[in-house]
Scaffold this motif. Structure first.
Motif, PDB file in Angstrom:
ATOM      1  N   MET A   1       0.836  -1.178   0.000  1.00 51.27           N
ATOM      2  CA  MET A   1       0.000   0.000   0.000  1.00 51.27           C
ATOM      3  C   MET A   1       0.886   1.249   0.000  1.00 51.27           C
ATOM      4  N   ILE A   2       0.572   2.195  -0.883  1.00 50.54           N
ATOM      5  CA  ILE A   2       1.339   3.431  -0.987  1.00 50.54           C
ATOM      6  C   ILE A   2       0.783   4.444   0.002  1.00 50.54           C
ATOM      7  N   ASN A   3       1.678   5.040   0.765  1.00 54.91           N
ATOM      8  CA  ASN A   3       1.243   6.068   1.710  1.00 54.91           C
ATOM      9  C   ASN A   3       0.904   7.349   0.967  1.00 54.91           C
ATOM     10  N   LYS A   4      -0.225   7.915   1.274  1.00 51.52           N
ATOM     11  CA  LYS A   4      -0.623   9.214   0.713  1.00 51.52           C
ATOM     12  C   LYS A   4       0.108  10.302   1.484  1.00 51.52           C
ATOM     13  N   PRO A   5       0.560  11.335   0.785  1.00 53.58           N
ATOM     14  CA  PRO A   5       1.236  12.421   1.500  1.00 53.58           C
ATOM     15  C   PRO A   5       0.254  13.171   2.392  1.00 53.58           C
ATOM     16  N   ASN A   6       0.776  13.746   3.438  1.00 52.11           N
ATOM     17  CA  ASN A   6      -0.042  14.547   4.339  1.00 52.11           C
ATOM     18  C   ASN A   6      -0.264  15.894   3.670  1.00 52.11           C
ATOM     19  N   LEU A   7      -1.370  16.031   2.982  1.00 50.52           N
ATOM     20  CA  LEU A   7      -1.646  17.221   2.196  1.00 50.52           C
ATOM     21  C   LEU A   7      -2.346  18.274   3.048  1.00 50.52           C
ATOM     22  N   SER A   8      -1.746  19.433   3.123  1.00 47.62           N
ATOM     23  CA  SER A   8      -2.351  20.560   3.831  1.00 47.62           C
ATOM     24  C   SER A   8      -2.182  21.797   2.968  1.00 47.62           C
ATOM     25  N   LYS A   9      -2.920  22.825   3.306  1.00 51.57           N
ATOM     26  CA  LYS A   9      -2.828  24.070   2.549  1.00 51.57           C
ATOM     27  C   LYS A   9      -1.415  24.639   2.603  1.00 51.57           C
ATOM     28  N   SER A  10      -0.776  24.579   3.766  1.00 50.45           N
ATOM     29  CA  SER A  10       0.579  25.136   3.887  1.00 50.45           C
ATOM     30  C   SER A  10       1.578  24.368   3.027  1.00 50.45           C
ATOM     31  N   ILE A  11       1.426  23.058   2.920  1.00 53.81           N
ATOM     32  CA  ILE A  11       2.310  22.263   2.062  1.00 53.81           C
ATOM     33  C   ILE A  11       2.055  22.601   0.600  1.00 53.81           C
ATOM     34  N   ILE A  12       0.797  22.763   0.231  1.00 49.04           N
ATOM     35  CA  ILE A  12       0.455  23.151  -1.140  1.00 49.04           C
ATOM     36  C   ILE A  12       1.077  24.504  -1.468  1.00 49.04           C
ATOM     37  N   LEU A  13       0.965  25.456  -0.546  1.00 51.24           N
ATOM     38  CA  LEU A  13       1.508  26.798  -0.770  1.00 51.24           C
ATOM     39  C   LEU A  13       3.033  26.773  -0.895  1.00 51.24           C
ATOM     40  N   SER A  14       3.707  26.077   0.000  1.00 55.96           N
ATOM     41  CA  SER A  14       5.175  26.068  -0.058  1.00 55.96           C
ATOM     42  C   SER A  14       5.681  25.339  -1.303  1.00 55.96           C
ATOM     43  N   THR A  15       5.019  24.269  -1.680  1.00 54.60           N
ATOM     44  CA  THR A  15       5.403  23.546  -2.903  1.00 54.60           C
ATOM     45  C   THR A  15       5.150  24.421  -4.128  1.00 54.60           C
ATOM     46  N   TYR A  45      -8.090  20.526  -5.021  1.00 54.60           N
ATOM     47  CA  TYR A  45      -9.290  21.354  -4.925  1.00 54.60           C
ATOM     48  C   TYR A  45     -10.058  21.149  -3.617  1.00 54.60           C
ATOM     49  N   ASN A  46      -9.672  20.157  -2.847  1.00 53.50           N
ATOM     50  CA  ASN A  46     -10.248  20.013  -1.503  1.00 53.50           C
ATOM     51  C   ASN A  46      -9.648  21.030  -0.538  1.00 53.50           C
ATOM     52  N   HIS A  47      -8.522  21.614  -0.951  1.00 50.03           N
ATOM     53  CA  HIS A  47      -7.802  22.531  -0.072  1.00 50.03           C
ATOM     54  C   HIS A  47      -7.715  23.953  -0.625  1.00 50.03           C
ATOM     55  N   ILE A  48      -7.809  24.066  -1.920  1.00 47.65           N
ATOM     56  CA  ILE A  48      -7.591  25.363  -2.575  1.00 47.65           C
ATOM     57  C   ILE A  48      -8.451  25.416  -3.833  1.00 47.65           C
ATOM     58  N   SER A  49      -9.002  26.573  -4.151  1.00 42.19           N
ATOM     59  CA  SER A  49      -9.947  26.645  -5.271  1.00 42.19           C
ATOM     60  C   SER A  49      -9.287  26.812  -6.629  1.00 42.19           C
ATOM     61  N   SER A  50      -8.081  27.407  -6.660  1.00 41.43           N
ATOM     62  CA  SER A  50      -7.451  27.667  -7.958  1.00 41.43           C
ATOM     63  C   SER A  50      -5.990  28.056  -7.780  1.00 41.43           C
ATOM     64  N   LYS A  51      -5.284  28.056  -8.880  1.00 39.91           N
ATOM     65  CA  LYS A  51      -3.893  28.509  -8.879  1.00 39.91           C
ATOM     66  C   LYS A  51      -3.836  29.995  -8.513  1.00 39.91           C
ATOM     67  N   ASP A  52      -4.833  30.757  -8.956  1.00 41.51           N
ATOM     68  CA  ASP A  52      -4.882  32.180  -8.607  1.00 41.51           C
ATOM     69  C   ASP A  52      -4.987  32.381  -7.104  1.00 41.51           C
ATOM     70  N   GLU A  53      -5.750  31.537  -6.445  1.00 39.46           N
ATOM     71  CA  GLU A  53      -5.869  31.639  -4.985  1.00 39.46           C
ATOM     72  C   GLU A  53      -4.521  31.363  -4.320  1.00 39.46           C
ATOM     73  N   ILE A  54      -3.790  30.396  -4.842  1.00 31.27           N
ATOM     74  CA  ILE A  54      -2.454  30.098  -4.309  1.00 31.27           C
ATOM     75  C   ILE A  54      -1.570  31.337  -4.424  1.00 31.27           C
ATOM     76  N   LEU A  55      -1.557  31.932  -5.609  1.00 27.69           N
ATOM     77  CA  LEU A  55      -0.737  33.122  -5.835  1.00 27.69           C
ATOM     78  C   LEU A  55      -1.121  34.241  -4.873  1.00 27.69           C
ATOM     79  N   GLU A  56      -2.414  34.487  -4.745  1.00 29.45           N
ATOM     80  CA  GLU A  56      -2.891  35.548  -3.845  1.00 29.45           C
ATOM     81  C   GLU A  56      -2.450  35.293  -2.409  1.00 29.45           C
ATOM     82  N   GLU A  57      -2.613  34.061  -1.956  1.00 32.07           N
ATOM     83  CA  GLU A  57      -2.241  33.751  -0.570  1.00 32.07           C
ATOM     84  C   GLU A  57      -0.748  33.929  -0.341  1.00 32.07           C
TER      85      GLU A  57
END
Length: 191
Positions: A1-15, A45-57
């Motif tokens: 079984m492959i472990n899923k990464p711990n996905l959070s908004k902060s990880i999405i933003l830093s990546t 999309y469970n954590h962020i609505s769009s690439k534009d939202e990432i940029l804004e944040e």
């Protein structure tokens, strides 16, 4: 079984900031971000609505930090040199601790949606006006050489806005960096 990464908004933003810095906002897709995170794009999309939202944040988190710190510094009862050192240290700390986000702020703000871009430009202008007022007061109080405040302002900002470009590439310890940069920037303007 492959472990899923711990996905959070902060990880999405830093990546995302890392990818934006390497390729630019315009060149990175949500699929690229998902691939870097080892997830499906739909999971983002469970954590962020769009690439534009990432940029804004990413951008407005730093805008808020810069504005909060410069307003705090403006109201301190310290001399001009100490105020300028305080402002320089804010830039250094962000360049050292959030270089990818700092690069996104400096390079990718132009991709903000029009209303957000206008807000960013207003905030940047406000920041520059506050910094200029500190410089003008320093000139008036004869704490700074009698030089054109606009030139001092843009000399400082051009140095500070590019710290993230070369700090990571040099073999300089952080404390030396924090000690030397203010001294070198201010040495030519402080009496």
């Amino acid at each position: 079984m492959i472990n899923k990464p711990n996905l959070s908004k902060s990880i999405i933003l830093s990546t995302s900031a890392k990818l934006f810095r390497a390729q630019s906002f315009a060149q990175v897709s949500m699929r690229d971000i998902a691939k870097a995170l080892n997830v499906k794009a739909s999971s983002l999309y469970n954590h962020i609505s769009s690439k534009d939202e990432i940029l804004e944040e990413l951008i407005f988190e730093l805008v808020d930090t810069f504005m909060s710190k410069i307003n705090e510094t403006l109201h301190k009862t310290i001399d001009t040199k100490s105020k300028l050192e305080d402002i320089i240290q804010t830039h250094i700390n962000i360049a050292v601790h959030k270089p990818n986000q700092f690069a996104t702020l400096n390079n990718d703000w132009k991709y903000l949606k029009p209303n957000k871009k206008g807000n960013f430009q207003n905030q940047r202008q406000n920041y520059e006006q506050i910094l200029k007022s500190i410089i003008v007061k320093g000139v008036d109080n004869q704490e700074i050489k009698n030089s054109n405040p606009e030139i001092i302002l843009y000399l400082m900002l051009s140095s500070l806005r590019t710290l993230h470009l070369w700090y990571e590439k040099k073999d300089i310890d952080t404390q030396t960096f924090k000690n030397e940069i203010p001294k070198l920037i201010l040495e030519g303007i402080i009496k």
